[in-house]
Design a protein around this motif. Structure first.
Motif, mmCIF file in Angstrom:
data_model
loop_
_atom_site.group_PDB
_atom_site.id
_atom_site.type_symbol
_atom_site.label_atom_id
_atom_site.label_comp_id
_atom_site.label_asym_id
_atom_site.label_seq_id
_atom_site.Cartn_x
_atom_site.Cartn_y
_atom_site.Cartn_z
ATOM 1 N N ALA A 49 -3.094 10.199 -1.845
ATOM 2 C CA ALA A 49 -2.015 9.278 -2.358
ATOM 3 C C ALA A 49 -0.733 9.229 -1.200
ATOM 4 C CB ALA A 49 -1.623 9.302 -3.426
ATOM 5 N N THR A 50 -0.466 10.539 -0.712
ATOM 6 C CA THR A 50 0.548 10.745 0.191
ATOM 7 C C THR A 50 -0.022 10.296 1.592
ATOM 8 O OG1 THR A 50 1.095 12.784 -0.857
ATOM 9 C CG2 THR A 50 1.932 12.564 1.545
ATOM 10 N N LEU A 51 -1.267 10.658 1.718
ATOM 11 C CA LEU A 51 -1.664 9.959 3.333
ATOM 12 C C LEU A 51 -1.777 8.490 3.128
ATOM 13 C CD1 LEU A 51 -3.318 10.512 5.795
ATOM 14 C CD2 LEU A 51 -5.588 10.463 4.536
ATOM 15 N N LEU A 52 -2.102 7.950 2.236
ATOM 16 C CA LEU A 52 -1.856 6.356 1.811
ATOM 17 C C LEU A 52 -0.477 5.915 2.217
ATOM 18 C CD1 LEU A 52 -3.102 3.561 1.282
ATOM 19 C CD2 LEU A 52 -2.599 3.982 -1.093
ATOM 20 N N ALA A 53 0.232 6.580 1.567
ATOM 21 C CA ALA A 53 1.650 6.106 1.656
ATOM 22 C C ALA A 53 2.299 6.043 3.118
ATOM 23 C CB ALA A 53 2.706 6.724 0.719
ATOM 24 N N VAL B 208 0.490 6.508 6.264
ATOM 25 C CA VAL B 208 -0.217 5.743 7.233
ATOM 26 C C VAL B 208 0.190 4.380 7.012
ATOM 27 C CG1 VAL B 208 -2.448 4.753 7.529
ATOM 28 C CG2 VAL B 208 -2.301 7.194 7.437
ATOM 29 N N SER B 209 0.496 3.960 5.544
ATOM 30 C CA SER B 209 0.969 2.426 5.455
ATOM 31 C C SER B 209 2.536 2.397 5.828
ATOM 32 C CB SER B 209 0.782 2.183 3.869
ATOM 33 O OG SER B 209 -0.472 2.413 3.390
ATOM 34 N N ALA B 210 3.214 3.428 5.616
ATOM 35 C CA ALA B 210 4.604 3.363 6.033
ATOM 36 C C ALA B 210 4.671 3.048 7.763
ATOM 37 C CB ALA B 210 5.345 4.656 5.860
ATOM 38 N N TYR B 211 3.561 3.948 8.309
ATOM 39 C CA TYR B 211 3.423 3.930 9.825
ATOM 40 C C TYR B 211 3.084 2.355 10.301
ATOM 41 C CZ TYR B 211 1.558 4.009 14.638
ATOM 42 O OH TYR B 211 1.311 4.024 15.731
ATOM 43 N N CYS B 212 2.057 2.031 9.629
ATOM 44 C CA CYS B 212 1.450 0.700 10.105
ATOM 45 C C CYS B 212 2.785 -0.569 9.776
ATOM 46 C CB CYS B 212 0.116 0.336 9.020
ATOM 47 S SG CYS B 212 -1.023 1.266 9.899
ATOM 48 N N CYS C 284 0.913 -1.248 -0.130
ATOM 49 C CA CYS C 284 -0.035 -0.036 0.060
ATOM 50 C C CYS C 284 1.040 1.186 0.213
ATOM 51 C CB CYS C 284 -0.859 0.069 1.174
ATOM 52 S SG CYS C 284 -2.219 -1.228 1.261
ATOM 53 N N TYR C 285 1.963 1.295 0.717
ATOM 54 C CA TYR C 285 3.068 2.510 0.573
ATOM 55 C C TYR C 285 3.502 2.583 -0.528
ATOM 56 C CZ TYR C 285 7.455 4.839 0.998
ATOM 57 O OH TYR C 285 8.444 5.711 0.832
ATOM 58 N N THR C 286 3.786 1.471 -1.433
ATOM 59 C CA THR C 286 4.329 1.594 -2.759
ATOM 60 C C THR C 286 3.322 2.057 -3.558
ATOM 61 O OG1 THR C 286 5.916 -0.179 -2.224
ATOM 62 C CG2 THR C 286 5.395 0.156 -4.750
ATOM 63 N N LEU C 287 2.093 1.777 -3.697
ATOM 64 C CA LEU C 287 0.910 2.232 -4.340
ATOM 65 C C LEU C 287 0.716 3.607 -4.185
ATOM 66 C CD1 LEU C 287 -1.580 1.498 -6.302
ATOM 67 C CD2 LEU C 287 -2.798 1.021 -4.133
ATOM 68 N N GLY C 288 0.942 4.287 -2.775
ATOM 69 C CA GLY C 288 0.865 5.685 -2.731
ATOM 70 C C GLY C 288 1.643 6.502 -3.216
ATOM 71 N N VAL C 289 2.892 5.911 -3.158
ATOM 72 C CA VAL C 289 4.178 6.550 -3.801
ATOM 73 C C VAL C 289 3.696 6.645 -5.350
ATOM 74 C CG1 VAL C 289 6.297 6.563 -4.248
ATOM 75 C CG2 VAL C 289 5.772 6.122 -1.950
ATOM 76 N N PHE C 290 3.279 5.588 -5.911
ATOM 77 C CA PHE C 290 3.207 5.402 -7.441
ATOM 78 C C PHE C 290 2.224 6.478 -7.886
ATOM 79 C CE2 PHE C 290 0.281 3.800 -10.503
ATOM 80 C CZ PHE C 290 0.799 3.910 -11.634
ATOM 81 N N ILE C 291 0.907 6.691 -7.033
ATOM 82 C CA ILE C 291 -0.236 7.529 -7.396
ATOM 83 C C ILE C 291 0.220 8.922 -7.169
ATOM 84 C CG2 ILE C 291 -2.581 8.119 -6.599
ATOM 85 C CD1 ILE C 291 -2.989 5.093 -6.096
ATOM 86 N N TRP C 292 1.100 9.109 -6.021
ATOM 87 C CA TRP C 292 1.403 10.348 -5.850
ATOM 88 C C TRP C 292 2.351 10.960 -6.995
ATOM 89 C CZ3 TRP C 292 6.597 12.524 -5.486
ATOM 90 C CH2 TRP C 292 6.679 13.766 -5.120
ATOM 91 N N ALA C 293 3.463 10.127 -7.496
ATOM 92 C CA ALA C 293 4.353 10.850 -8.506
ATOM 93 C C ALA C 293 3.370 10.757 -9.878
ATOM 94 C CB ALA C 293 5.317 9.473 -8.667
ATOM 95 N N LEU C 294 2.514 9.866 -9.781
ATOM 96 C CA LEU C 294 1.684 10.061 -11.164
ATOM 97 C C LEU C 294 0.957 11.250 -11.370
ATOM 98 C CD1 LEU C 294 1.491 8.368 -13.933
ATOM 99 C CD2 LEU C 294 -0.457 7.077 -12.798
ATOM 100 N N SER C 295 0.331 11.802 -10.109
ATOM 101 C CA SER C 295 -0.631 12.702 -9.876
ATOM 102 C C SER C 295 0.179 14.062 -9.718
ATOM 103 C CB SER C 295 -1.803 12.645 -8.751
ATOM 104 O OG SER C 295 -0.828 12.591 -7.604
ATOM 105 N N ASN C 296 1.283 14.148 -9.625
ATOM 106 C CA ASN C 296 2.195 15.135 -9.480
ATOM 107 C C ASN C 296 2.729 15.492 -10.855
ATOM 108 O OD1 ASN C 296 2.575 17.041 -7.054
ATOM 109 N ND2 ASN C 296 2.491 14.898 -6.196
ATOM 110 N N SER C 297 2.890 14.346 -11.725
ATOM 111 C CA SER C 297 3.421 14.706 -13.012
ATOM 112 C C SER C 297 2.312 15.353 -13.822
ATOM 113 C CB SER C 297 3.930 13.401 -13.610
ATOM 114 O OG SER C 297 2.512 12.782 -13.835
ATOM 115 N N TYR C 298 1.059 15.327 -13.390
ATOM 116 C CA TYR C 298 0.093 16.002 -14.185
ATOM 117 C C TYR C 298 0.244 17.646 -14.268
ATOM 118 C CZ TYR C 298 -4.589 18.212 -15.234
ATOM 119 O OH TYR C 298 -5.776 18.634 -15.768
#
Length: 191
Positions: free
Chosen positions: A90-94, A96-100, A52-66
């Motif tokens: 996406a940042t929140l997901l990343a 929170v997942s890293a914390y967990c 989930c952390y990795t997914l959050g980083v992926f979505i964050w980078a993709l959405s910021n590229s926009y």
């Protein structure tokens, strides 16, 4: 059609972020495939927070590229605001997942749970983060666009609290990670 889309994306910052998101996606695919082959679906379950952390980083980078493409200009303010909210979530997901994930490691290596107040605080931060971003104008009220990579976000009333929560998550994650250093079992530290 392909050449049109390519022209929209050919900006250095966009290419770096798109490349980063592609690398993260490739890594996640490799990681999940290798894990599933080695340990079956149970292995994936054990690493769910990392995935989930990795997914959050992926979505964050993709959405910021926009924000660094011609698509920002073409689709206007409403879509840009949605993309900013997606980046926040996406940042929140990343994180929170890293914390967990670190909490799970902490439990595994120390046989102790983290303090209950931490769990309650992280749940409150996550809920506030989701709701403050889903409320229209909560974290992002508007955007002024003059071109690719040339924009100014107008933040909403909950933005400072959202980022304070985010900073708290980062702090708690590192606090729990550093607490693993005090573990005296050398075999566990080596692993």
């Amino acid at each position: 059609m392909f050449s049109y889309l390519l022209n929209q994306l050919l900006y250095p910052k966009a290419l770096v972020l798109l490349s980063t998101s592609l690398l993260v996606l490739i890594w996640a695919g490799y990681f999940c495939t290798a894990l599933a082959k080695r340990h079956g679906s149970l292995g994936l379950k054990h690493y769910l927070f990392y995935i989930c952390y990795t997914l959050g980083v992926f979505i964050w980078a993709l959405s910021n590229s926009y924000f660094h493409t011609d698509l920002l200009v073409k689709f206007g303010d409403a879509i840009a605001i949605k993309m900013a909210v997606i980046a926040n979530l996406a940042t929140l997901l990343a994180f929170v997942s890293a914390y967990c994930f670190i909490v799970k490691l902490h439990k595994h290596y120390t046989d102790k749970n983290v303090a209950r107040w931490q769990s309650v605080l992280v749940i409150a931060i996550a809920l506030f983060g989701v709701f403050s971003n889903l409320i229209p104008g909560g974290t992002v009220q508007g955007i002024e666009v003059s071109g690719p990579s040339k924009f100014q976000l107008e933040f909403g009333p909950y933005t400072k609290y959202f980022f304070l929560g985010f900073t708290t998550l980062v702090f708690l994650t590192f606090l729990n990670l550093l607490s693993l250093r005090n573990n005296h079992n050398r075999i566990r530290q080596t692993r």
